[in-house]
Design a protein around this motif. Structure first.
Motif, PDB file in Angstrom:
ATOM      1  N   ILE A 171       0.844  -1.202   0.000  1.00 49.98           N
ATOM      2  CA  ILE A 171       0.000   0.000   0.000  1.00 49.98           C
ATOM      3  C   ILE A 171       0.882   1.255   0.000  1.00 49.98           C
ATOM      4  O   ILE A 171       0.648   2.201  -0.773  1.00 49.98           O
ATOM      5  CB  ILE A 171      -0.941  -0.009   1.233  1.00 49.98           C
ATOM      6  CG1 ILE A 171      -1.959  -1.132   1.095  1.00 49.98           C
ATOM      7  CG2 ILE A 171      -1.651   1.329   1.389  1.00 49.98           C
ATOM      8  CD1 ILE A 171      -2.745  -1.422   2.370  1.00 49.98           C
ATOM      9  N   VAL A 172       1.917   1.242   0.841  1.00 55.56           N
ATOM     10  CA  VAL A 172       2.806   2.406   0.920  1.00 55.56           C
ATOM     11  C   VAL A 172       3.520   2.614  -0.425  1.00 55.56           C
ATOM     12  O   VAL A 172       3.580   3.742  -0.948  1.00 55.56           O
ATOM     13  CB  VAL A 172       3.839   2.209   2.065  1.00 55.56           C
ATOM     14  CG1 VAL A 172       4.906   3.287   2.019  1.00 55.56           C
ATOM     15  CG2 VAL A 172       3.133   2.209   3.402  1.00 55.56           C
ATOM     16  N   LEU A 173       4.023   1.525  -0.989  1.00 53.23           N
ATOM     17  CA  LEU A 173       4.698   1.622  -2.294  1.00 53.23           C
ATOM     18  C   LEU A 173       3.765   2.197  -3.352  1.00 53.23           C
ATOM     19  O   LEU A 173       4.164   3.038  -4.167  1.00 53.23           O
ATOM     20  CB  LEU A 173       5.162   0.235  -2.748  1.00 53.23           C
ATOM     21  CG  LEU A 173       6.535  -0.222  -2.272  1.00 53.23           C
ATOM     22  CD1 LEU A 173       6.822  -1.631  -2.778  1.00 53.23           C
ATOM     23  CD2 LEU A 173       7.622   0.727  -2.788  1.00 53.23           C
ATOM     24  N   PHE A 174       2.530   1.728  -3.331  1.00 52.14           N
ATOM     25  CA  PHE A 174       1.552   2.190  -4.306  1.00 52.14           C
ATOM     26  C   PHE A 174       1.301   3.694  -4.168  1.00 52.14           C
ATOM     27  O   PHE A 174       1.272   4.438  -5.163  1.00 52.14           O
ATOM     28  CB  PHE A 174       0.246   1.405  -4.123  1.00 52.14           C
ATOM     29  CG  PHE A 174      -0.858   1.849  -5.040  1.00 52.14           C
ATOM     30  CD1 PHE A 174      -0.856   1.485  -6.376  1.00 52.14           C
ATOM     31  CD2 PHE A 174      -1.894   2.644  -4.578  1.00 52.14           C
ATOM     32  CE1 PHE A 174      -1.864   1.910  -7.233  1.00 52.14           C
ATOM     33  CE2 PHE A 174      -2.903   3.068  -5.410  1.00 52.14           C
ATOM     34  CZ  PHE A 174      -2.892   2.697  -6.746  1.00 52.14           C
TER      35      PHE A 174
ATOM     36  N   HIS B 105       2.251   9.221  -6.173  1.00 52.78           N
ATOM     37  CA  HIS B 105       2.569  10.620  -5.878  1.00 52.78           C
ATOM     38  C   HIS B 105       3.852  11.104  -6.538  1.00 52.78           C
ATOM     39  O   HIS B 105       3.956  12.264  -6.911  1.00 52.78           O
ATOM     40  CB  HIS B 105       2.668  10.815  -4.357  1.00 52.78           C
ATOM     41  CG  HIS B 105       1.341  11.109  -3.738  1.00 52.78           C
ATOM     42  ND1 HIS B 105       0.503  10.121  -3.289  1.00 52.78           N
ATOM     43  CD2 HIS B 105       0.689  12.277  -3.521  1.00 52.78           C
ATOM     44  CE1 HIS B 105      -0.600  10.665  -2.819  1.00 52.78           C
ATOM     45  NE2 HIS B 105      -0.519  11.975  -2.947  1.00 52.78           N
ATOM     46  N   PHE B 106       4.823  10.214  -6.648  1.00 51.83           N
ATOM     47  CA  PHE B 106       6.145  10.706  -7.031  1.00 51.83           C
ATOM     48  C   PHE B 106       6.668  10.200  -8.379  1.00 51.83           C
ATOM     49  O   PHE B 106       7.722  10.626  -8.821  1.00 51.83           O
ATOM     50  CB  PHE B 106       7.157  10.367  -5.923  1.00 51.83           C
ATOM     51  CG  PHE B 106       6.807  11.004  -4.607  1.00 51.83           C
ATOM     52  CD1 PHE B 106       6.856  12.398  -4.462  1.00 51.83           C
ATOM     53  CD2 PHE B 106       6.381  10.255  -3.527  1.00 51.83           C
ATOM     54  CE1 PHE B 106       6.517  12.998  -3.258  1.00 51.83           C
ATOM     55  CE2 PHE B 106       6.033  10.849  -2.324  1.00 51.83           C
ATOM     56  CZ  PHE B 106       6.099  12.235  -2.183  1.00 51.83           C
TER      57      PHE B 106
ATOM     58  N   ARG C  12      -3.062  10.136 -11.946  1.00 51.59           N
ATOM     59  CA  ARG C  12      -3.867  11.021 -11.092  1.00 51.59           C
ATOM     60  C   ARG C  12      -4.528  12.114 -11.922  1.00 51.59           C
ATOM     61  O   ARG C  12      -5.703  12.474 -11.702  1.00 51.59           O
ATOM     62  CB  ARG C  12      -2.993  11.647 -10.006  1.00 51.59           C
ATOM     63  CG  ARG C  12      -2.636  10.646  -8.914  1.00 51.59           C
ATOM     64  CD  ARG C  12      -1.496  11.139  -8.054  1.00 51.59           C
ATOM     65  NE  ARG C  12      -1.751  12.421  -7.445  1.00 51.59           N
ATOM     66  CZ  ARG C  12      -0.810  13.287  -7.064  1.00 51.59           C
ATOM     67  NH1 ARG C  12       0.473  12.997  -7.245  1.00 51.59           N
ATOM     68  NH2 ARG C  12      -1.129  14.422  -6.517  1.00 51.59           N
ATOM     69  N   ALA C  13      -3.787  12.636 -12.878  1.00 52.24           N
ATOM     70  CA  ALA C  13      -4.360  13.671 -13.750  1.00 52.24           C
ATOM     71  C   ALA C  13      -5.543  13.108 -14.533  1.00 52.24           C
ATOM     72  O   ALA C  13      -6.594  13.744 -14.672  1.00 52.24           O
ATOM     73  CB  ALA C  13      -3.276  14.169 -14.711  1.00 52.24           C
ATOM     74  N   LEU C  14      -5.358  11.878 -14.992  1.00 47.89           N
ATOM     75  CA  LEU C  14      -6.419  11.204 -15.758  1.00 47.89           C
ATOM     76  C   LEU C  14      -7.666  11.008 -14.897  1.00 47.89           C
ATOM     77  O   LEU C  14      -8.802  11.197 -15.358  1.00 47.89           O
ATOM     78  CB  LEU C  14      -5.878   9.842 -16.205  1.00 47.89           C
ATOM     79  CG  LEU C  14      -6.434   9.230 -17.481  1.00 47.89           C
ATOM     80  CD1 LEU C  14      -6.216  10.156 -18.659  1.00 47.89           C
ATOM     81  CD2 LEU C  14      -5.743   7.898 -17.745  1.00 47.89           C
TER      82      LEU C  14
ATOM     83  N   PRO D  33     -13.892  11.896  -6.823  1.00 48.43           N
ATOM     84  CA  PRO D  33     -12.648  11.239  -7.209  1.00 48.43           C
ATOM     85  C   PRO D  33     -11.392  12.044  -6.904  1.00 48.43           C
ATOM     86  O   PRO D  33     -11.414  13.279  -6.884  1.00 48.43           O
ATOM     87  CB  PRO D  33     -12.799  11.053  -8.707  1.00 48.43           C
ATOM     88  CG  PRO D  33     -14.250  11.028  -8.936  1.00 48.43           C
ATOM     89  CD  PRO D  33     -14.849  11.926  -7.904  1.00 48.43           C
ATOM     90  N   TRP D  34     -10.358  11.341  -6.722  1.00 43.53           N
ATOM     91  CA  TRP D  34      -8.947  11.671  -6.563  1.00 43.53           C
ATOM     92  C   TRP D  34      -8.596  13.157  -6.529  1.00 43.53           C
ATOM     93  O   TRP D  34      -8.859  13.901  -7.472  1.00 43.53           O
ATOM     94  CB  TRP D  34      -8.172  10.998  -7.704  1.00 43.53           C
ATOM     95  CG  TRP D  34      -6.712  11.011  -7.502  1.00 43.53           C
ATOM     96  CD1 TRP D  34      -5.832  11.823  -8.134  1.00 43.53           C
ATOM     97  CD2 TRP D  34      -5.971  10.201  -6.627  1.00 43.53           C
ATOM     98  NE1 TRP D  34      -4.577  11.555  -7.697  1.00 43.53           N
ATOM     99  CE2 TRP D  34      -4.625  10.563  -6.767  1.00 43.53           C
ATOM    100  CE3 TRP D  34      -6.311   9.210  -5.707  1.00 43.53           C
ATOM    101  CZ2 TRP D  34      -3.618   9.959  -6.045  1.00 43.53           C
ATOM    102  CZ3 TRP D  34      -5.308   8.617  -5.008  1.00 43.53           C
ATOM    103  CH2 TRP D  34      -3.980   9.002  -5.183  1.00 43.53           C
ATOM    104  N   GLY D  35      -7.964  13.556  -5.489  1.00 44.65           N
ATOM    105  CA  GLY D  35      -7.490  14.927  -5.378  1.00 44.65           C
ATOM    106  C   GLY D  35      -8.512  15.810  -4.761  1.00 44.65           C
ATOM    107  O   GLY D  35      -8.339  16.934  -4.450  1.00 44.65           O
TER     108      GLY D  35
END
Lengths: 393, 289
Positions: free
Chosen positions: B151-154, B159-160, B168-170, B287-289
């Motif tokens: 989970i942390v790796l994901f 993010h990076f 994330r933009a998508l 959704p996301w962000g």
């Protein structure tokens, strides 16, 4: 002219081939199977189907089965009900459409109860591996129990453990489904009747549970001498055993259902050592050459063997032998029912003078159960060992 | 109580990992992947075959599982979802496609691996026992840690890394991302592959604890949907929170209500219905962000 000659020769060749085929192939006698061959309880139905297919191939290889004046090849028609009563009904209707009068299965209580009207309406005798007494007690007459019921094996197991292992307290854990719950209730009644103290009987779990540690923790806290996994499906047994042992439980674990040694080995390994279950109706001590040959053929055909097939091999044998005893029963199930009353032939799967006969009068007031030995096994290092053998009616 | 909390934390970690892949695919493509559970099961069987049957190292089995499921996800997106999304005017088409894919994968798994419950040898023996207050087998601790690690790796990846930022933009705005030069087709395929890979990895992790069988797919999908609904569909942290909440609810209620029979999931479903009536978008909303 040349084209005509070629055509004529072709037609003649096809006709000859068809004639030869007709001369060698026997008429097919279709026997049905409706039961569970997928999902967590798949091992129950799969052992039925594979036993039937192995025995059918063997009989066909020997030239078929002669019933009356006709020799038949046995053809097994299968239907996976996915342990769903609605699908079991559809499966039994399919059997009726195929003109089949003898069906093995279903494997569970609700499925067996659901198909009863279809079977009775369409003159089908069926052989469930399910325990509701109403299926086998008058006025019901079309179902024949294919194995030992939990209310027959449970008291035998508890008595043995009480007398030989000093068991005094017992806890029950069951899936939240009709079969396991009814088996749990039967087990609780049997345990109490024997004077055992039931310390927990309310713990249940969803059948699709994947992590049993939270489920079983409250039962382990009661520290019972015996933990009964009522009606546990083969897929769930290793996980429950593993969770219980990993939580430090050191008592005896048992069930009244049949299990699969390979599934236990893969899922629980040595943690399953000492697990008691009802086994297939054979042991090395009582197995005949025919049973050993059956096991060999089954293993060669499917790459592995399931101990429970020692029981499941019987249903097809009983059907064929009863039809041989009364060929009129091929199309008239009332004749089959009449034959049940007096039927008795040598048991090919057991040494000595054991016989195939219908029993059940004590439990059901009529003969609606296959006579098979009750074998109680204990799992040890990847295989089942015989704990004791008994006979029930 | 300590045991219940530890059980909850372990369940929460594995549930969160299951839900991540599902919510990622939903965030990127607005597709409810009903075949997510079957992908989990497929991952379990691949690990079973390589580690349990062929006797190869577990790490290798997990790696092959991850790659296999990523390939399956990429192929499914490229040849099934992409054309349907492009041509269809209705959202239901992708739902039907996903449901059909679930049945198809069930059939493939049945043919390839059979119907029986399968399991693999324990990764490590031994049990952590703190005075019978907390009992935890070592292999569960290992799998729990691996799940948290994944989970942390994901999250770090999302993010990076450049791919993560594109995904994330998508998820935020497909059209804007395209206008900014993001290759939508490529990253949709990457996202679907990543989602399927996560399902496969969790299947590969849990086969060492719970084993695997053909019937696990449907219930796994159902639980994953519950977690996603609790956290908020398409929201990555929401899936994690949803998974942890479900894990703790299950652990606590199973223990507290043990004497009342199997009412745990009844209560969880009732709670979910009430919760969704109050917060239809879940805990973390859009959704996301």
């Amino acid at each position: 002219m040349r084209k005509l000659l070629v055509k004529t020769a072709g037609i003649a060749a096809i006709s000859m081939a068809m004639a030869c085929q007709t001369a060698t192939a026997n008429e097919a006698l279709k026997i049905g199977f409706v039961g569970v061959t997928s999902g967590p309880a798949a091992a129950w139905g799969t052992s039925n189907v594979r036993s039937m297919q192995t025995r059918a191939d063997w009989l066909n290889e020997q030239g078929g089965v002669t019933i009356g004046d006709t020799t038949y090849d046995i053809e097994i028609i299968t239907f996976d009900d996915q342990k769903d009563p609605k699908r079991a009904i559809a499966g039994m209707e399919k059997m009726a459409q195929e003109g089949i009068h003898y069906v093995v299965g279903p494997n569970v209580d609700d499925g067996a109860a659901a198909v009863r009207p279809v079977a009775e309406k369409n003159d089908i005798i069926y052989f469930p591996y399910a325990f509701p007494k109403s299926l086998y007690t008058p006025p019901a007459s079309n179902a024949v129990l294919g194995m030992i019921a939990n209310y027959q094996s449970g008291p035998a197991i508890y008595t043995y453990l009480k007398e030989n292992k000093g068991v005094k307290t017992v806890a029950f854990v069951a899936a939240n489904e009709s079969d396991p719950l009814s088996q749990r209730d039967g087990g609780v009644a049997a345990a109490e009747a024997l004077g055992l103290k039931v310390v927990s009987s309310n713990i249940t779990y969803q059948v699709d549970t994947t992590d049993f540690t939270p489920v079983i923790t409250p039962a382990i806290k009661k520290r019972p001498d015996l933990l009964v996994l009522s009606g546990v499906a083969p897929a769930n047994a290793p996980q429950l055993i593993r969770s219980a042992r990993e939580l430090g439980y050191q008592g005896i674990i048992s069930t009244e259902t049949a299990q699969d040694a390979q599934v236990l080995q893969e899922g629980a390994g040595n943690l399953a050592n000492g697990f008691i279950s009802v086994g297939g109706a054979s042991t090395p001590e009582i197995a005949s050459d025919t049973m050993r040959e059956f096991v060999k053929r089954y293993t060669e055909k499917f790459g592995e063997y399931n101990d429970e097939s020692n029981t499941k091999v019987y249903a097809l044998e009983y059907i064929i032998e009863t039809l041989k005893a009364n060929p009129n029963a091929l199309t008239n199930v009332e004749e089959f029912k009449k034959t049940i009353e007096t039927f008795e032939v040598p048991n090919p799967y057991m040494k000595g003078d054991a016989s195939l006969k219908y029993v059940g009068t004590t439990s059901f007031t009529q003969k609606r159960q296959l006579m098979v030995p009750l074998v109680v096994n204990v799992y040890q290092d990847g295989k089942f060992e015989t704990l004791f053998i008994a006979e029930v009616d | 109580m300590e045991q219940i909390l530890v059980n909850g934390a372990y369940l929460g970690a594995q549930y969160a990992l299951i839900a991540l892949g599902l919510t990622l695919i939903f965030a990127l493509m607005n597709v409810l992947n009903f075949a997510h559970g079957q992908m989990y099961v497929l991952g379990g069987f691949v690990t079973y075959t390589i580690y349990g049957q062929l006797g190869m190292p577990y790490a290798l089995a997990l790696l092959v599982t991850a790659v296999s499921l990523a390939v399956v996800g990429a192929v499914v997106e490229r040849f099934l979802f992409r054309p349907v999304i492009r041509r269809s005017q209705r959202d239901e088409s992708t739902m039907l496609l996903a449901a059909g894919l679930g049945f198809f994968l069930d059939a493939v798994i049945l043919l390839l691996f059979g119907e029986k419950q399968r399991g693999v040898p324990k990764l490590i023996d031994g049990v952590f026992n703190w005075d019978f207050r907390v009992i935890m087998p070592h292999d569960r601790i290992l799998i729990g840690c691996l799940a948290v690690g994944c989970i942390v790796l994901f999250i770090l990846f999302m993010h990076f890394s450049k791919t993560g930022r594109a995904l994330r933009a998508l998820a935020q705005d497909r059209d804007a991302a395209q206008l900014m030069g993001v290759d939508v087709d490529r990253y949709s395929m990457t996202g679907f592959a990543l989602g399927a890979m996560l399902a496969g990895i969790v299947g590969g992790l849990l086969v060492t604890i719970t084993g695997v069988n053909l019937g696990m797919g449907g219930p796994t999908s159902t639980k994953a949907f519950m977690m996603v609904m609790i956290g908020g569909a398409g929201v990555i942290p929401g899936a994690i929170v949803g998974g942890v909440i479900l894990g703790f609810m299950e652990s606590i209620l199973l223990s507290a209500l043990a004497s009342y029979g199997d009412v745990t999931y009844l209560l969880i479903f009732v709670s979910l219905m009430i919760f969704l009536a109050i917060r239809p978008n879940g805990l973390m909303g859009k959704p996301w962000g």
